[in-house]
Every structure is written in structure tokens, then in C-alpha cells.
Design a protein around this motif. Sequence first.
Motif, PDB file in Angstrom:
ATOM      1  N   ARG A   1       0.870  -1.175   0.000  1.00  0.00           N
ATOM      2  CA  ARG A   1       0.000   0.000   0.000  1.00  0.00           C
ATOM      3  C   ARG A   1       0.910   1.229   0.000  1.00  0.00           C
ATOM      4  N   VAL A   2       0.690   2.129  -0.955  1.00  0.00           N
ATOM      5  CA  VAL A   2       1.591   3.263  -1.115  1.00  0.00           C
ATOM      6  C   VAL A   2       0.825   4.567  -0.989  1.00  0.00           C
ATOM      7  N   GLN A   3       1.547   5.601  -0.560  1.00  0.00           N
ATOM      8  CA  GLN A   3       1.034   6.970  -0.557  1.00  0.00           C
ATOM      9  C   GLN A   3       1.613   7.671  -1.773  1.00  0.00           C
ATOM     10  N   ILE A   4       0.756   8.091  -2.691  1.00  0.00           N
ATOM     11  CA  ILE A   4       1.214   8.800  -3.878  1.00  0.00           C
ATOM     12  C   ILE A   4       1.734  10.176  -3.450  1.00  0.00           C
ATOM     13  N   GLU A   5       2.936  10.524  -3.856  1.00  0.00           N
ATOM     14  CA  GLU A   5       3.538  11.773  -3.399  1.00  0.00           C
ATOM     15  C   GLU A   5       2.872  13.004  -3.991  1.00  0.00           C
ATOM     16  N   THR A   6       2.216  12.863  -5.120  1.00  0.00           N
ATOM     17  CA  THR A   6       1.643  14.029  -5.787  1.00  0.00           C
ATOM     18  C   THR A   6       0.151  14.182  -5.571  1.00  0.00           C
ATOM     19  N   ALA A   7      -0.455  13.299  -4.787  1.00  0.00           N
ATOM     20  CA  ALA A   7      -1.903  13.385  -4.561  1.00  0.00           C
ATOM     21  C   ALA A   7      -2.180  13.320  -3.074  1.00  0.00           C
ATOM     22  N   ALA A   8      -2.979  14.244  -2.601  1.00  0.00           N
ATOM     23  CA  ALA A   8      -3.110  14.494  -1.171  1.00  0.00           C
ATOM     24  C   ALA A   8      -3.486  13.266  -0.353  1.00  0.00           C
ATOM     25  N   ALA A   9      -4.559  12.597  -0.689  1.00  0.00           N
ATOM     26  CA  ALA A   9      -5.044  11.499   0.150  1.00  0.00           C
ATOM     27  C   ALA A   9      -5.112  10.194  -0.619  1.00  0.00           C
ATOM     28  N   LEU A  10      -4.292  10.050  -1.641  1.00  0.00           N
ATOM     29  CA  LEU A  10      -4.378   8.898  -2.523  1.00  0.00           C
ATOM     30  C   LEU A  10      -3.475   7.774  -2.024  1.00  0.00           C
ATOM     31  N   GLU A  11      -4.082   6.775  -1.394  1.00  0.00           N
ATOM     32  CA  GLU A  11      -3.370   5.581  -0.974  1.00  0.00           C
ATOM     33  C   GLU A  11      -3.861   4.429  -1.842  1.00  0.00           C
ATOM     34  N   LEU A  12      -2.944   3.775  -2.552  1.00  0.00           N
ATOM     35  CA  LEU A  12      -3.299   2.734  -3.509  1.00  0.00           C
ATOM     36  C   LEU A  12      -2.533   1.459  -3.225  1.00  0.00           C
ATOM     37  N   ASP A  13      -3.087   0.349  -3.699  1.00  0.00           N
ATOM     38  CA  ASP A  13      -2.442  -0.951  -3.553  1.00  0.00           C
ATOM     39  C   ASP A  13      -1.783  -1.361  -4.859  1.00  0.00           C
ATOM     40  N   TYR A  14      -0.582  -1.925  -4.759  1.00  0.00           N
ATOM     41  CA  TYR A  14       0.158  -2.423  -5.922  1.00  0.00           C
ATOM     42  C   TYR A  14       0.783  -3.766  -5.580  1.00  0.00           C
ATOM     43  N   VAL A  15       0.927  -4.587  -6.600  1.00  0.00           N
ATOM     44  CA  VAL A  15       1.608  -5.875  -6.436  1.00  0.00           C
ATOM     45  C   VAL A  15       3.115  -5.633  -6.425  1.00  0.00           C
ATOM     46  N   ILE A  16       3.805  -6.324  -5.540  1.00  0.00           N
ATOM     47  CA  ILE A  16       5.273  -6.253  -5.503  1.00  0.00           C
ATOM     48  C   ILE A  16       5.824  -7.313  -6.446  1.00  0.00           C
ATOM     49  N   PRO A  17       6.498  -6.920  -7.509  1.00  0.00           N
ATOM     50  CA  PRO A  17       7.061  -7.910  -8.437  1.00  0.00           C
ATOM     51  C   PRO A  17       8.088  -8.798  -7.730  1.00  0.00           C
ATOM     52  N   GLU A  18       8.221 -10.006  -8.207  1.00  0.00           N
ATOM     53  CA  GLU A  18       9.143 -10.945  -7.570  1.00  0.00           C
ATOM     54  C   GLU A  18      10.571 -10.417  -7.552  1.00  0.00           C
ATOM     55  N   LYS A  19      10.986  -9.728  -8.597  1.00  0.00           N
ATOM     56  CA  LYS A  19      12.364  -9.227  -8.677  1.00  0.00           C
ATOM     57  C   LYS A  19      12.652  -8.125  -7.654  1.00  0.00           C
ATOM     58  N   LEU A  20      11.586  -7.483  -7.132  1.00  0.00           N
ATOM     59  CA  LEU A  20      11.762  -6.403  -6.155  1.00  0.00           C
ATOM     60  C   LEU A  20      11.405  -6.824  -4.738  1.00  0.00           C
ATOM     61  N   GLU A  21      10.982  -8.071  -4.571  1.00  0.00           N
ATOM     62  CA  GLU A  21      10.457  -8.527  -3.284  1.00  0.00           C
ATOM     63  C   GLU A  21      11.431  -8.272  -2.138  1.00  0.00           C
TER      64      GLU A  21
ATOM     65  N   ARG B   1       2.165  15.993   1.337  1.00  0.00           N
ATOM     66  CA  ARG B   1       2.906  17.246   1.464  1.00  0.00           C
ATOM     67  C   ARG B   1       3.979  17.133   2.554  1.00  0.00           C
ATOM     68  N   VAL B   2       3.619  16.436   3.621  1.00  0.00           N
ATOM     69  CA  VAL B   2       4.575  16.240   4.710  1.00  0.00           C
ATOM     70  C   VAL B   2       5.730  15.363   4.250  1.00  0.00           C
ATOM     71  N   LEU B   3       5.443  14.304   3.535  1.00  0.00           N
ATOM     72  CA  LEU B   3       6.495  13.405   3.069  1.00  0.00           C
ATOM     73  C   LEU B   3       7.451  14.114   2.129  1.00  0.00           C
ATOM     74  N   ARG B   4       6.923  14.977   1.277  1.00  0.00           N
ATOM     75  CA  ARG B   4       7.812  15.736   0.384  1.00  0.00           C
ATOM     76  C   ARG B   4       8.694  16.690   1.177  1.00  0.00           C
ATOM     77  N   THR B   5       8.134  17.278   2.238  1.00  0.00           N
ATOM     78  CA  THR B   5       8.908  18.194   3.072  1.00  0.00           C
ATOM     79  C   THR B   5      10.018  17.468   3.811  1.00  0.00           C
ATOM     80  N   MET B   6       9.781  16.237   4.192  1.00  0.00           N
ATOM     81  CA  MET B   6      10.763  15.486   4.972  1.00  0.00           C
ATOM     82  C   MET B   6      12.042  15.197   4.195  1.00  0.00           C
ATOM     83  N   LEU B   7      11.945  15.123   2.881  1.00  0.00           N
ATOM     84  CA  LEU B   7      13.132  14.843   2.075  1.00  0.00           C
ATOM     85  C   LEU B   7      13.650  16.136   1.451  1.00  0.00           C
TER      86      LEU B   7
END
Length: 811
Positions: free
Chosen positions: A40-60, A129-135
Motif C-alpha cells: 500500500r503506497v502513498q502517492i507523493e503528488t496526490a493528497a489522500a491517494l493511498e493505492l495498492d500495488y503488487v510487488i514484483p518478484e524481482k523487487l520482493e 505534502r509532509v512526506l515531500r517536506t521530509m526529504l
Amino acid sequence: MSDRPANSTPPAAQSLFDLGMPSAEGEHSPALAEGQRIARVQIETAAALELDYVIPEKLERHIGIGTRVMVPLQNQRVAAVVIELLESSSYNARLKEIASLVGTRPMFTPGLLKLAHWISDYYVVPVNRVLRTMLPQAVREKPETFLTDSHLKLAKEPPPDIFEKMHANAPMQARILEKLRSNGGEATLSELRRELPRATAIIKPLLKAGWITRSEVRVERDPFQTEEFLPSQPLTLTEEQQVAYVAVMKAIHREAGTAASVGESVEAGKIAAIAGQAERSTSEQRPPSTLLLHGVTGSGKTEVYLQAIAQVLDMGKTALVLVPEISLTPQTIERFKARFSEKSDAIAVLHSHLSDGERHDEWFKVHEGRAKIVIGARSAIFAPLENMGLIIVDEEHEPSYKQEDAPRYHARDVAVVRGRIEHCAVLLGSATPSLESFQNATLGKYELLNMTRRTDGKSMPLIRIVDMRLERRKGTEVSFTNTGILSQRLRMAIQDRLTKKEQTILFLNRRGFNTSLSCVACGETVQCQECAIPMTLHKKDNRLVCHICGARRVPPSKCPSCKEPGLKYAGFGTERVEQAVREVFPQARMARVDTDTMQRKNQLRDTLKDFRAQKLDILIGTQMIAKGLDFPNVTLVGVLNADTALNIPDFRAAERTFQLLVQVAGRSGRGEVKGEVFVQTHAPHSPAIQFSRHTDYDGYALQELEHRLAFKYPPYTHVVLVSARGKHETQAEFTLQTLYKRLEQGLPAGTIMGEPTPASLAKAHGQHRFQLLLRSEKIRVLCAHIKRVVDGLTVPADIYVSWDVDPMNVG
């Protein structure tokens, strides 16, 4: 918090399918393989957009909580942060795969992710917005972009006959071999290029013949690589310092969950005497992990910091030190590098005056676990330290710890919360604590530590109040002093210090030459066209400058309104003070420290070094030199216009004046000679000035707290400042009036809401500004109400509505 023209927060979602996006061929995972996980990821460019993605085997193996990734979103790839790992999702068959990693390891620690969500919740700002500020921007945009250099090593020595032929036929190659031999058999290519610009081409035959080897190494952009720091040893603590140190160590061990005793750190006999203070708390079960160190200027707070951090490092933990101003960073770094000279490479520095490359490399020094101590300004609170033992917030009262742009966090308060999350002690230090921190200590939320005396028995400076109203009436022999720059008493004191080879600091928190230009005929003041403030004359450039938006223009020869030629300059800033002082003391060596003069990189550091080395007699400056600096030969401080801040329409105006005067006065008399301070003012009877005269913090705090309680201002309530701004004055005002009426409906009980009014700075950057102030003891309930109203409000496209939780400026 985010300034936005309308309800622009996108709806939360868990699947790309719900967004109605076209599916690119092959992008969907047909089905989850056995053991395959979901992120589950927080999209950095969208305020409240949390989406689910499959983790590819090569990146596991490479993806964990806090990892930055690139994911497909609406036919493009966007950055996101992994915030949760799942075994399944209700959208398993419809999920897309994560496209790639950003960096080789997680960039957010679990503690920082928790902190990001707390900031998002408390300050009502989207978490992305907070995550972008942290980096830092350099890390976010170019992660792991390191400089490299070629490391050359002598593989074998050529036989004498070949070496002789090389000298005759290829002298440059022979020279490189000799250089490597004299340098211990190795050198970098950049080192060779300094002597031989064509070294890159010259080494090719040597590499081919096998005489040398080449490998690529990382080169760190160290902002202090040219600096040398002489080692320093721990000082013997005074009794008050000892009390504070023991209390801090008890909190550190308590938070670390260890049973270690600090009894071995100090004489056993003193432990029993101070144990009561170290353990004092309103809670019988767990004393507070946040400590407020209230120590007068020169009482040795920094030495307590240094010795506590030394113990933290011995425990295998890390430490974070925040300072409010970049001007304080050079001296703080010097002290820490000197004390931890054998571990100086383990100190990282993070602040905005570093180049992008330096900030990138310093951040990664922390991220990779090589830095054990981080020193920096406000944003350093987000340093990716792990296994933290202590957070120090020096000069915790400073308003510069408050971020003025979204997200509008306060670094001191965030530090306290991060300490709880990371289970580490937090030490707040100040000679003039904020009333919020003082109240927290009074209520037992913080542990209060007092240091009332300067080290080595040095006395506090003698503070003299100069009534400039009387000074003007009696006049002086030097004509320019009639403008109110220097009183006769201050001028004589400066001359006395010059004779004795002692140093002087002159403080004025206003830069420029003259602060206003007005027409004698009609009284019109020349103002910035984009901002509702008078423009300031900067004589060196012969330009009128707006100190809000930076607009510049040539001073007019006639009044812009009535066209009469009679224009009059008034007021004075640091540039005018410098000229005046040079006229009276032409033999004095002086420098001016403000944002106009400190333009070159490291110029501030070099100027302060020259002053410390007594290459300068007089230092003239703004608040950049007002606090935290230690110059033993300074015996005189002149405050040239002490009551400027008193006229600001802000409930904190008097508190700031008191704090600033005490801090500035504290620069004097830190050596063997007793210091003296002259405070020039037109309001000598103001409580802030009178209490500062006796350095009576407790007296001032008690009186001011009574006023705050009567009018229900912080620390007895929380404040939220709601603002509307736009280029059209009528629209901005109407928007705030509408918002006011909506907020009235269902306003939480106990909330006090003021009327909509123009801001004290009614226009800035071409935008008209209106505001209203809300006060409540229950801040989260109030913020939730504000957010509901604002999110449901439709406003004109060019009107921006914002809110600021716990603002430091309400004018």
C-alpha cells in the motif's frame, strides 16, 4: 496545511480500477502468485491517494516500509512511498505492479512515517505534502547521485632500465609514477590533475601496461573539508550544570529502557542530593521524557549538551541538535567538531545554506548510518536517524522554528512528538523559554531544570535604559546623533571599549539605510505597489526595496502623488548605522551582518571568525547576531531601537521583545571583564523592557501569563489563524465573510472566534489578505470543524484559503 483555491482534495482510493483509468497492455497482474505480497503506497503528488500495488518478484527483497517506488498511475509513472505491506487486497486481480525502486533502501524510517501522519493530523495538512517536506529537494529529485573520482594505485615498480627510458621518452608518465610512489603508492585522479592537467590521457598507457590500477571511489561534498578543528576536552561542570546533566542522563536511560545508573558519571555524594529534582514529575509512574533547561545566558547549557551527547554515543545511540538560525550553526558545529574530533566524520550538518550537492551527501551520511550526530536548523528534525537517544532544541523559544509555508509545523513541538515516537529524551534549552514550554514545565508535562548563574562566577551584564525622548530634548554635540541613532552615553561607551581594546556589538533588527520616504507637501509615503508597506532605501545600490516581495525601484525625485519635489527620508536601518558609526569612529574596524551583506557562501562564518579572533572592533547586525553566539572579548552591547517590535499587533509582541533584549544582552560580559548593555528606547516603562533590565524571567512570565489567561490566549488555549487572500480585494473579503458564517454553524463549544479583519500586512505580493482568529482548548476538535467547512466551501478560482495551527504571527 495546503493553500488551495477550492476543495481540491481527491477522494481516498485503494485501487487504480476505481479511478477509471485505462489499462495498458500487460500492466495488470493476472493473479497473485503464491507468497506474492502487496504494497500500500502513498502517492507523493496526490493528497489522500493511498493505492495498492503488487510487488514484483524481482523487487520482493528490496521493498519495505518507507521505500520510495515508481508506480503506474493514469498512463504515467509517479513517485510513491510504501506505507504498509499486505498479504492480500480486495482488488487482487485488478492490481498493477510496482514499476521500479527509487534508491537502494528505504528513505523513511518507521518512526518518520508515524511522525508524518501525526503532522498531517495535527496541522491538518495532506500527508503527501509532509512526506515531500521530509526529504530535501536534492535527495528527492536526484537520490544517490554521488560524485566519484578515480583512485589510482601503483601496481608494480618498473625495472630501473625501463624507468630510465620512460624518463627520456615519456617524462609525464614517469612523473605520475614518482608522484604515486611519494604518496604512499596511491592518489586520486583529481589530485594528479592539479599538477598535470592532462593526467587523464597520460595514465592510459600506464594502465594498459599494468604499472597502475584504477578504481572508482565516492567523493563526499563536505562543507567543512577545508576547516581544521582543534580538539577540546570536557569541562568541569558547576553544581547547577551537574544537576541538569544528571537529570538529562536519567531521562536518556529511562527512555532507552536500560537499568544503567548515572551514579558513576558524577560524585556519588551528589546523586542523593539531586535525585529528587531528577525524578520530579506529576506522574508517579513515569517522569516526563521532555526536559526544559532554563539557563541564563552564559550558564553553560552547551557544555551540558556536549557531555550528554558523549554519553549517548557511548551507549551506541544517536543524537540530534536543532538550532534556530543558520548564523548559529557555524559556531555550534565548531564546538561539536572540536569536542568529538576523533568522530568528526560522524557529524552531519543539515541546513538550507548548503549547496544541493552538500545537502545530498550530508543527508545520505545520516541515511547510511555513518553520522551519529546531526546538527541543523528547522528541517533537520526530519533527519533519518535511527536508534535515537537524545534530541536537543537549543533556543527553543525562537519563532524561526515555525515553518511559515505549508506544512506549517513547529520544529520544537515536532521534536517533542518525535521523542515519544522514537523513545528518546528531548531537551529544550533557553535563557528565555516560550510561555508555552514554561507552562508545560509548571504543570509537570516537562521536567524543569534551572541554571541561574553564569559559569566561573561571571556576573550578568549591567543593563542601562536610555530614554531617547529625553536624549532628543537635550541634544548632543554630534549632529547626526539627533536622528536617534546613537545616544551620547552609548557613544562614550563605544569609545571607552575602543581604548581598552574590547569589542562592541550594536543590534538593530532592521536592515537598509532609511526605512521610509514620504512627501513633505501631502504626507504620502512611497509604498510598494505589490505590498502595503513603505519601501526601504538601500543607499549602496541607490534603490528603494520592498522587504516583503523584494521589488526594487529607483528613488523618485518627485512625489508620485502630488508631483511636488519635497521628499523626506526617515527611520534608519543597519546600513545607516554602519555609516554613522564609521563617521564617529573612523579608526574602528567593523563589519555589518545582515542578509544584504552576507551574500557569499561562508561569508557569515568567516565574519564571525574574524570577530572572535579580534580582527574586528565593532559588529553591527540584525537578529542574526542576537543569540547563541559566544565572544569572550565583547563587553558592550548597544540595542538601538528596543521597542520596535512592541508596536506589532500581536499578542506575543511583548514576549518577543523581552526575549530578544535578554538574548542580545547576553552576548556581553561572557569573558573575564564585566559586560554592559545600553538599551535605547522610546518606551522605557514597558514591562518587557523593565523586566529585561533585571533579567527577571520569572517575574515577566508570571505577569504575562496573567494577561494571557484573562484574554484566553496561549498557552491556555490553542490558536488557529484562518486566512483568505487574492488579487481582488472584494472577493477575498467576501470569501472570508462567507467562511465566517459557515464556521459559526456548529462551532465547537468553548471556541472563541474573532471577526474577519484585514491582516496587519493587508497586501503582500499583490494579494489582499484577510484573516480571522479562533481560540479553543480542544484543538483537534476545532481543526476537524474547520477542515469540514473549508472542504465543503466553493471559492473563486483565484482566492486562496488557508489555516495555520498554533501560528507564531497573528498580525
